[in-house]
Design a protein around this motif. Structure first.
Motif, short mmCIF file in Angstrom:
data_model
loop_
_atom_site.label_atom_id
_atom_site.label_comp_id
_atom_site.label_asym_id
_atom_site.label_seq_id
_atom_site.Cartn_x
_atom_site.Cartn_y
_atom_site.Cartn_z
N PHE A 238 0.83 -1.21 0.00
CA PHE A 238 0.00 0.00 0.00
C PHE A 238 0.87 1.26 0.00
CE2 PHE A 238 -2.02 3.40 2.45
CZ PHE A 238 -3.22 3.57 1.76
N LEU A 239 1.84 1.32 0.91
CA LEU A 239 2.70 2.50 1.02
C LEU A 239 3.67 2.59 -0.15
CD1 LEU A 239 3.39 2.21 4.85
CD2 LEU A 239 1.98 3.96 3.71
N LEU A 240 4.17 1.43 -0.58
CA LEU A 240 5.12 1.38 -1.68
C LEU A 240 4.53 1.98 -2.95
CD1 LEU A 240 7.98 -0.02 -2.22
CD2 LEU A 240 6.66 -1.92 -3.14
N LEU A 303 16.33 2.92 -0.27
CA LEU A 303 16.52 3.59 -1.56
C LEU A 303 15.28 4.37 -1.98
CD1 LEU A 303 18.42 0.82 -3.58
CD2 LEU A 303 19.37 2.94 -2.63
N LEU A 304 14.11 3.82 -1.67
CA LEU A 304 12.86 4.51 -2.01
C LEU A 304 12.79 5.86 -1.31
CD1 LEU A 304 10.06 4.33 -3.43
CD2 LEU A 304 9.19 3.34 -1.30
N ALA A 305 13.12 5.89 -0.04
CA ALA A 305 13.09 7.16 0.71
C ALA A 305 14.11 8.15 0.16
CB ALA A 305 13.33 6.89 2.19
N THR A 325 14.13 8.64 -10.66
CA THR A 325 13.26 7.58 -11.16
C THR A 325 13.98 6.22 -11.18
OG1 THR A 325 13.83 8.15 -13.45
CG2 THR A 325 11.82 9.11 -12.55
N VAL A 326 15.29 6.24 -11.46
CA VAL A 326 16.06 5.00 -11.41
C VAL A 326 16.01 4.41 -10.00
CG1 VAL A 326 18.39 4.01 -11.50
CG2 VAL A 326 17.60 5.50 -13.33
N LEU A 327 16.29 5.24 -9.00
CA LEU A 327 16.27 4.77 -7.62
C LEU A 327 14.88 4.30 -7.22
CD1 LEU A 327 18.47 7.45 -5.79
CD2 LEU A 327 19.04 5.06 -6.21
N LEU A 328 13.86 5.08 -7.55
CA LEU A 328 12.50 4.75 -7.13
C LEU A 328 12.01 3.46 -7.78
CD1 LEU A 328 9.56 7.03 -6.42
CD2 LEU A 328 9.22 5.27 -8.16
N ASP A 329 12.19 3.32 -9.08
CA ASP A 329 11.70 2.13 -9.76
C ASP A 329 12.46 0.87 -9.32
OD1 ASP A 329 9.84 3.59 -11.02
OD2 ASP A 329 10.48 3.15 -13.07
N PHE A 392 5.13 8.79 2.34
CA PHE A 392 4.75 7.40 2.11
C PHE A 392 5.96 6.47 2.21
CE2 PHE A 392 1.08 9.04 -0.66
CZ PHE A 392 0.13 8.78 0.32
N SER A 393 7.09 6.89 1.62
CA SER A 393 8.29 6.06 1.60
C SER A 393 8.86 5.85 3.00
CB SER A 393 9.35 6.70 0.70
OG SER A 393 8.84 6.93 -0.60
N CYS A 394 8.93 6.91 3.77
CA CYS A 394 9.45 6.80 5.13
C CYS A 394 8.53 5.97 6.01
CB CYS A 394 9.67 8.19 5.73
SG CYS A 394 11.03 9.12 4.96
N ALA A 395 7.22 6.11 5.81
CA ALA A 395 6.27 5.30 6.57
C ALA A 395 6.47 3.81 6.29
CB ALA A 395 4.84 5.72 6.24
N ALA A 396 6.74 3.46 5.03
CA ALA A 396 6.99 2.07 4.68
C ALA A 396 8.26 1.55 5.35
CB ALA A 396 7.10 1.92 3.15
#
Length: 414
Positions: A238-240, A303-305, A325-329, A392-396
């Protein structure tokens, strides 16, 4: 030390692999990957086109996120109502019918005369695009436990490739022939994929369930209520995907405005910057097979955060957007594949329901990210969007750390 994804029991139940000892033929795995990629791409075609669709159908900047949200709403309904059928019906027939429905919904979108038909068609696209998850579960059921991570990784790599190419292809086709050509061409491709799979899949898939449909659907809820691992991985999804959708449902707006004023093709091409996601999918599957699921999850969420730091500079540097976008994906797909590998092992005999239930969390997060980013962009600009995605990323990451430590505490008291 026991590997974190190979415990012999989960919630008091023994985990039993239902697939064969060896992996299915590679050509069939690759066909599944192509089919999944082409099906899921339909959910993402609209992202580079949101500004154009908003202008075409008189939607305000604060409401264009509804195009993505209704698609995800349909996707969520399909996950709950249609994907469980994979545990009940012949998967060959089910996949063929779902692809036919997807083709019809794509035609409705491509020929939409107004906003109401467009939104209804988008909802239908989301509803029928859940055939992707039916195919993921079918592929996983054909592999034994030792190969399942690799098979899921290959098929999910096809999904990620479809998502990446969706943005690029839709932008290019929209510039060449208009946005309607995107959906009409996809309808033709979907029909071709349906024929190929109908010929390739064996008659009579694995259908170990013999219960009424509504009881089967409700059992998805009970599975998640009884299994802590499913709930935790569902909340992570959900958070991801709330973070993922926050970026991709709003990035077309700053890129369409000065100083960039990019075309559909150029906006869509930024999807290719996340090609690392496809690499992450295959690697994460192999890491999960080696018992590194928790480590992969932690690194991916970290990495998402971090990815939101360069993304915050999108209006000043396109290189920053590419790096972000590279890091996020990469992060999203590494955690996503790890999640699916772990949850399928809980109850392989209920794979369609488990993956469908998990993806409901994905769909809800995607819808929240889409509508939230649209509202925040209208109110606070790109800075507000990045703050939302980082939250959202930090919450995950916090959720993973808390549940991981709790699991260690329980293990220590045994």
């Amino acid at each position: 030390m026991a590997r974190d994804n190979q415990a012999s029991t989960r919630g008091g139940e023994r985990t039993v692999g239902m697939g064969p000892a060896s992996a299915p033929p590679r050509r069939l795995i690759l066909l599944f990957a192509v089919a999944c990629g082409s099906a899921v791409a339909n959910v993402y075609f609209a992202q580079p086109l949101l500004v154009t669709l908003g202008e075409q159908f008189s939607l305000s900047p604060s409401t264009i996120g509804a195009i993505v949200s209704v698609t995800q709403l349909g996707y969520g309904l399909g996950l709950f109502l249609l994907v469980p059928l994979g545990d009940l019906l012949d998967r060959r027939r089910l996949i063929t019918v779902q692809l036919a429905l997807l083709g019809a919904a794509l035609l409705a979108v491509g020929l939409a005369p107004g906003a109401a038909v467009l939104l209804a068609g988008m909802c239908g696209v989301g509803l029928s695009a859940v055939v992707t998850q039916t195919m993921v579960a079918a592929a996983a059921s054909l592999a034994g436990p030792a190969q399942r991570g690799r098979v899921v990784g290959v098929v999910t790599g096809g999904v990620i490739t479809g998502i990446l190419l969706a943005r690029t292809v839709s932008g290019l086709l929209a510039d060449l022939a208009g946005w309607r050509a995107v959906y009409l061409a996809s309808a033709v491709l979907t029909a071709a994929v349906a024929v190929a799979l109908h010929r390739a899949l064996p008659i009579g898939g694995e259908t170990a369930q013999s219960v009424p449909y509504w009881r089967l659907v409700w059992s998805t809820v009970t599975l998640f209520a009884r299994q802590p691992l499913l709930r935790v991985r569902g909340l992570l999804a959900f958070l991801l995907f709330a973070a993922f959708s926050t970026l991709w449902s709003s990035v077309a707006q700053p890129l369409s405005e000065p100083p960039w004023s990019l075309s559909h093709t150029a906006i869509g091409a930024f999807g290719l910057a996340g090609a690392a996601g496809a690499l992450a999918a295959g690697a994460a599957g192999r890491w999960s097979d080696r018992g590194l699921a928790q480590r992969t999850t932690g690194i991916g969420l970290g990495l998402l955060a971090v990815s939101w730091v360069p993304l915050a500079f999108t209006q000043q540097s396109l290189w920053a957007l590419g790096a972000g976008t590279v890091l996020l994906d990469f992060a999203v797909q590494a955690v996503h594949v790890t999640n699916q590998t772990l949850i399928y092992a809980v109850r392989p005999d209920s794979g369609s329901r488990i993956i469908g239930g998990y993806m409901i969390f994905y769909s809800a997060g995607s819808a929240l990210g889409a509508i939230g980013s649209s509202l925040l962009y209208a109110a606070a600009g790109w800075t507000g969007v990045c703050a939302l995605g980082a939250a959202f990323s930090c919450a995950a990451l916090v959720l993973w750390a808390a549940t991981r430590n709790a699991g260690r505490s329980r293990a220590a008291t045994r």
